[in-house]
Design a protein around this motif. Structure first.
Motif, PDB file in Angstrom:
ATOM      1  N   TYR A  71      25.054  62.117  39.506  1.00 39.86           N
ATOM      2  CA  TYR A  71      23.429  62.136  39.497  1.00 39.86           C
ATOM      3  C   TYR A  71      22.848  62.787  38.307  1.00 39.86           C
ATOM      4  O   TYR A  71      21.707  62.502  37.965  1.00 39.86           O
ATOM      5  CB  TYR A  71      23.094  63.254  40.901  1.00 39.86           C
ATOM      6  CG  TYR A  71      22.948  64.738  40.204  1.00 39.86           C
ATOM      7  CD1 TYR A  71      21.791  65.426  39.973  1.00 39.86           C
ATOM      8  CD2 TYR A  71      24.283  65.403  40.133  1.00 39.86           C
ATOM      9  CE1 TYR A  71      21.556  66.618  39.460  1.00 39.86           C
ATOM     10  CE2 TYR A  71      24.172  66.760  39.844  1.00 39.86           C
ATOM     11  CZ  TYR A  71      23.050  67.434  39.345  1.00 39.86           C
ATOM     12  OH  TYR A  71      22.982  68.966  39.111  1.00 39.86           O
ATOM     13  N   VAL A 133      23.130  62.159  45.183  1.00 39.82           N
ATOM     14  CA  VAL A 133      22.481  63.485  45.613  1.00 39.82           C
ATOM     15  C   VAL A 133      21.559  62.920  46.942  1.00 39.82           C
ATOM     16  O   VAL A 133      21.398  63.650  47.800  1.00 39.82           O
ATOM     17  CB  VAL A 133      21.597  64.119  44.696  1.00 39.82           C
ATOM     18  CG1 VAL A 133      20.671  64.947  45.331  1.00 39.82           C
ATOM     19  CG2 VAL A 133      22.328  64.737  43.687  1.00 39.82           C
ATOM     20  N   ARG A 134      21.153  61.538  46.778  1.00 37.33           N
ATOM     21  CA  ARG A 134      20.484  61.014  47.820  1.00 37.33           C
ATOM     22  C   ARG A 134      21.217  60.854  49.139  1.00 37.33           C
ATOM     23  O   ARG A 134      20.718  61.146  50.359  1.00 37.33           O
ATOM     24  CB  ARG A 134      20.103  59.581  47.484  1.00 37.33           C
ATOM     25  CG  ARG A 134      19.237  59.532  46.457  1.00 37.33           C
ATOM     26  CD  ARG A 134      18.530  58.149  45.831  1.00 37.33           C
ATOM     27  NE  ARG A 134      17.597  58.520  45.063  1.00 37.33           N
ATOM     28  CZ  ARG A 134      17.081  57.586  44.228  1.00 37.33           C
ATOM     29  NH1 ARG A 134      17.496  56.450  44.194  1.00 37.33           N
ATOM     30  NH2 ARG A 134      16.026  57.812  43.472  1.00 37.33           N
ATOM     31  N   LEU A 136      23.094  63.466  50.177  1.00 39.28           N
ATOM     32  CA  LEU A 136      22.982  64.700  50.641  1.00 39.28           C
ATOM     33  C   LEU A 136      21.463  64.965  51.090  1.00 39.28           C
ATOM     34  O   LEU A 136      21.068  65.688  52.162  1.00 39.28           O
ATOM     35  CB  LEU A 136      23.136  65.802  49.432  1.00 39.28           C
ATOM     36  CG  LEU A 136      24.573  65.741  49.124  1.00 39.28           C
ATOM     37  CD1 LEU A 136      24.608  66.907  47.770  1.00 39.28           C
ATOM     38  CD2 LEU A 136      25.519  66.239  50.140  1.00 39.28           C
ATOM     39  N   ARG A 137      20.489  64.478  50.353  1.00 38.57           N
ATOM     40  CA  ARG A 137      18.922  64.281  50.651  1.00 38.57           C
ATOM     41  C   ARG A 137      19.024  63.712  52.156  1.00 38.57           C
ATOM     42  O   ARG A 137      18.069  64.233  53.006  1.00 38.57           O
ATOM     43  CB  ARG A 137      18.361  63.748  49.781  1.00 38.57           C
ATOM     44  CG  ARG A 137      18.176  64.734  48.583  1.00 38.57           C
ATOM     45  CD  ARG A 137      17.380  64.196  47.617  1.00 38.57           C
ATOM     46  NE  ARG A 137      16.059  63.396  47.890  1.00 38.57           N
ATOM     47  CZ  ARG A 137      14.844  64.144  48.075  1.00 38.57           C
ATOM     48  NH1 ARG A 137      14.815  65.408  47.782  1.00 38.57           N
ATOM     49  NH2 ARG A 137      13.705  63.598  48.346  1.00 38.57           N
ATOM     50  N   ARG A 140      20.291  66.013  54.722  1.00 32.39           N
ATOM     51  CA  ARG A 140      19.336  67.551  55.149  1.00 32.39           C
ATOM     52  C   ARG A 140      18.031  67.010  55.831  1.00 32.39           C
ATOM     53  O   ARG A 140      17.696  67.566  56.773  1.00 32.39           O
ATOM     54  CB  ARG A 140      18.985  67.834  53.617  1.00 32.39           C
ATOM     55  CG  ARG A 140      18.020  68.836  53.786  1.00 32.39           C
ATOM     56  CD  ARG A 140      17.777  69.795  52.437  1.00 32.39           C
ATOM     57  NE  ARG A 140      17.322  68.925  51.335  1.00 32.39           N
ATOM     58  CZ  ARG A 140      16.062  68.602  51.042  1.00 32.39           C
ATOM     59  NH1 ARG A 140      15.208  69.042  51.832  1.00 32.39           N
ATOM     60  NH2 ARG A 140      15.955  67.909  50.029  1.00 32.39           N
ATOM     61  N   ARG A 174      24.832  71.682  42.986  1.00 33.65           N
ATOM     62  CA  ARG A 174      23.746  70.836  43.831  1.00 33.65           C
ATOM     63  C   ARG A 174      24.379  70.808  45.170  1.00 33.65           C
ATOM     64  O   ARG A 174      23.229  70.419  46.098  1.00 33.65           O
ATOM     65  CB  ARG A 174      23.841  69.672  42.945  1.00 33.65           C
ATOM     66  CG  ARG A 174      22.640  68.602  43.512  1.00 33.65           C
ATOM     67  CD  ARG A 174      21.409  69.554  43.118  1.00 33.65           C
ATOM     68  NE  ARG A 174      20.033  68.910  43.897  1.00 33.65           N
ATOM     69  CZ  ARG A 174      19.260  67.835  43.198  1.00 33.65           C
ATOM     70  NH1 ARG A 174      19.538  67.561  42.151  1.00 33.65           N
ATOM     71  NH2 ARG A 174      18.262  67.353  43.968  1.00 33.65           N
ATOM     72  N   GLN A 177      23.272  73.702  47.131  1.00 36.30           N
ATOM     73  CA  GLN A 177      21.606  73.856  47.168  1.00 36.30           C
ATOM     74  C   GLN A 177      21.162  72.900  48.556  1.00 36.30           C
ATOM     75  O   GLN A 177      20.639  73.225  49.520  1.00 36.30           O
ATOM     76  CB  GLN A 177      21.102  73.360  46.057  1.00 36.30           C
ATOM     77  CG  GLN A 177      19.516  73.410  46.205  1.00 36.30           C
ATOM     78  CD  GLN A 177      18.943  72.739  45.042  1.00 36.30           C
ATOM     79  OE1 GLN A 177      19.509  71.896  44.347  1.00 36.30           O
ATOM     80  NE2 GLN A 177      18.068  73.507  44.165  1.00 36.30           N
ATOM     81  N   GLU A 178      21.729  71.674  48.363  1.00 33.87           N
ATOM     82  CA  GLU A 178      21.488  70.899  49.630  1.00 33.87           C
ATOM     83  C   GLU A 178      22.187  71.110  51.053  1.00 33.87           C
ATOM     84  O   GLU A 178      21.216  71.130  51.932  1.00 33.87           O
ATOM     85  CB  GLU A 178      21.712  69.298  49.375  1.00 33.87           C
ATOM     86  CG  GLU A 178      21.205  68.775  47.970  1.00 33.87           C
ATOM     87  CD  GLU A 178      19.574  68.717  48.392  1.00 33.87           C
ATOM     88  OE1 GLU A 178      19.171  68.486  49.466  1.00 33.87           O
ATOM     89  OE2 GLU A 178      18.729  68.628  47.355  1.00 33.87           O
ATOM     90  N   ARG A 181      19.876  74.268  52.103  1.00 35.30           N
ATOM     91  CA  ARG A 181      18.727  73.928  52.811  1.00 35.30           C
ATOM     92  C   ARG A 181      18.834  73.125  54.023  1.00 35.30           C
ATOM     93  O   ARG A 181      18.186  73.414  55.099  1.00 35.30           O
ATOM     94  CB  ARG A 181      17.804  72.987  51.661  1.00 35.30           C
ATOM     95  CG  ARG A 181      17.629  73.498  50.710  1.00 35.30           C
ATOM     96  CD  ARG A 181      16.934  72.770  49.637  1.00 35.30           C
ATOM     97  NE  ARG A 181      15.822  72.319  49.856  1.00 35.30           N
ATOM     98  CZ  ARG A 181      14.786  71.174  49.164  1.00 35.30           C
ATOM     99  NH1 ARG A 181      15.324  70.940  48.115  1.00 35.30           N
ATOM    100  NH2 ARG A 181      13.620  71.043  49.665  1.00 35.30           N
ATOM    101  N   GLY A 182      19.865  72.613  54.259  1.00 34.30           N
ATOM    102  CA  GLY A 182      20.202  71.702  55.553  1.00 34.30           C
ATOM    103  C   GLY A 182      20.367  72.597  56.806  1.00 34.30           C
ATOM    104  O   GLY A 182      20.183  72.554  57.825  1.00 34.30           O
ATOM    105  N   MET A 191      22.926  66.965  60.097  1.00 32.98           N
ATOM    106  CA  MET A 191      23.201  66.841  58.716  1.00 32.98           C
ATOM    107  C   MET A 191      24.830  66.468  58.657  1.00 32.98           C
ATOM    108  O   MET A 191      25.154  65.807  57.956  1.00 32.98           O
ATOM    109  CB  MET A 191      22.947  68.286  57.995  1.00 32.98           C
ATOM    110  CG  MET A 191      23.365  68.319  56.344  1.00 32.98           C
ATOM    111  SD  MET A 191      22.992  69.487  55.439  1.00 32.98           S
ATOM    112  CE  MET A 191      23.725  70.844  56.224  1.00 32.98           C
TER     113      MET A 191
END
Length: 403
Positions: A71, A133-134, A136-137, A140, A174, A177-178, A181-182, A191
């Protein structure tokens, strides 16, 4: 110079949800012009500025070009000639690629409003595949937005990214972090279901992925499947508003069952000790914060004992208190009990079952804490026996409780 509000704030506003943070994109400006107007530059990789009064973020319109895996492998181009549509095209999902003018008009070149109405996450362009990362997003967002689905073509692209090894280049910080948050969303299991569907869970958290398909005794676990059980446990913890350490402990308490030889299924003798080893390995790999790691370790080791607390001898209860540092950290012990009640209720038909072990252990801890420590110290002639006498008094205090 034109300023547009962009991103999640527009999405959430259109969904009728509270808006927390607002981000803006500036078209037709240079960094020098932003500084001249009092904006404070903060971006390292691309030009981002803080508003001199509101401290909200304003980023110059930019495009990105993939140069390496992962990323961070991008070259960013920010220039006054970059258009709003070009900037929006680099965003992940159409629902996040809607902009709003200062007069309130929406700019929606990629039909994000239609996907909002359909409750679908759809990638804006093939450039989605350039940033792992998308994945993971997306996962989430699925934990947060329970009514949404992922467009089939987007899920297909996510599978291709996993197959190409993109997720293997994610840095641990990272990923955590994701995931964190999830876990703090309302439906964390969604998730993990998303990550599993695209194949990313096996790459990111193989200890969780391998739990699916592992059976448990049906008389204790009507859901049978260990992976399904863990998902029910973490969702219960979320439904109660428990903290991140509790939710992480709920997620990882049964990791050892994934290493039980199939010949021994559906029983899992000794899985607690194996779980501890796996939790520690996972936490090192993902660089999990200490508070989450420590609670997860003691939950993995002691959840079975805590479930049986009312059948344990007082001396065994004291050993649990000592091993979990309950006397010095009673709040963490309360979180341990929260993880255990989530485990007990994370089964079909058990969602509201009584869990007397928690009340008993809280009462036992209180009784052990209320002994006359000062009196014991004063009455003990030999200093080396003070600890033993205090421990004996604590055991007696617990023994006097009604079991």
């Amino acid at each position: 110079m034109e300023v547009f509000a962009v991103g999640g704030a527009i999405r959430d506003s259109l969904l009728g949800l509270p808006v927390k943070d607002r981000d803006y994109v500036v078209v037709g400006a240079t960094p020098e012009q932003m500084v001249a107007q009092g904006f404070l530059p903060v971006g390292k990789d691309f030009p981002v500025f803080l508003h001199p009064r509101t401290r909200e973020e304003y980023a110059l319109a930019r495009t990105e070009r993939k140069t390496a895996p992962g990323y961070k492998g991008f070259v960013v181009h920010a220039d006054p000639d970059v258009t709003l549509e070009q900037d929006l095209a680099r965003r992940d999902f159409t629902v996040n690629a809607i902009a709003q003018t200062v007069t309130g008009e929406l700019v929606d070149p990629y039909h994000g409003q239609a996907d909002l109405a359909a409750r679908v996450f759809r990638h804006v362009s093939a450039a989605f595949a350039e940033d792992p990362v998308r994945i993971l997003r997306a996962a989430r967002f699925m934990a947060r937005f329970a009514e949404f689905t992922i467009a089939p073509e987007t899920m297909g692209l996510m599978r291709q990214m996993v197959a190409a090894g993109e997720v293997d280049h994610l840095v641990p910080e990272r990923v955590w972090q994701e995931l964190a948050r999830g876990l703090m969303e309302a439906h964390p299991s969604r998730m993990f279901a998303t990550l599993r569907e695209c194949g990313a869970l096996a790459r990111i958290m193989p200890e969780i992925d391998c739990l699916f398909g592992v059976p448990q005794p049906p008389q204790h676990h009507p859901e049978i499947d260990t992976g399904i059980h863990v998902m029910m446990v973490v969702d219960y913890a979320a439904s109660q508003g428990f903290s991140l350490p509790v939710r992480f402990a709920a997620l990882t308490h049964d990791l050892g069952k994934g290493t039980t030889p199939p010949a021994l299924w559906p029983r899992h003798h000794g899985h607690e000790a194996r779980s501890v080893t796996l939790v520690k390995q996972l936490c090192v790999r993902l660089r999990v914060p200490n508070d989450c790691r420590d609670l997860a370790v003691i939950a993995a080791r002691y959840h079975g004992d805590i479930h049986r607390a009312r059948q344990l001898r007082a001396e065994t209860v004291i050993r649990i208190f000592e091993a979990t540092d309950a006397f010095r950290r009673p709040q963490r012990f309360t979180e341990l009990l929260q993880a255990c009640v989530s485990d007990a209720r994370g089964r079909p038909g058990y969602e509201t079952v009584a869990y007397p072990a928690a009340d008993y252990l809280q009462a036992a801890l209180c009784a052990a804490q209320q002994i006359d420590t000062a009196g014991i110290v004063a009455a003990t002639a030999e200093a080396e026996k003070i600890g033993l006498n205090i421990r004996a008094a604590r055991i007696q205090a617990i023994g006097r409780l009604s079991v």
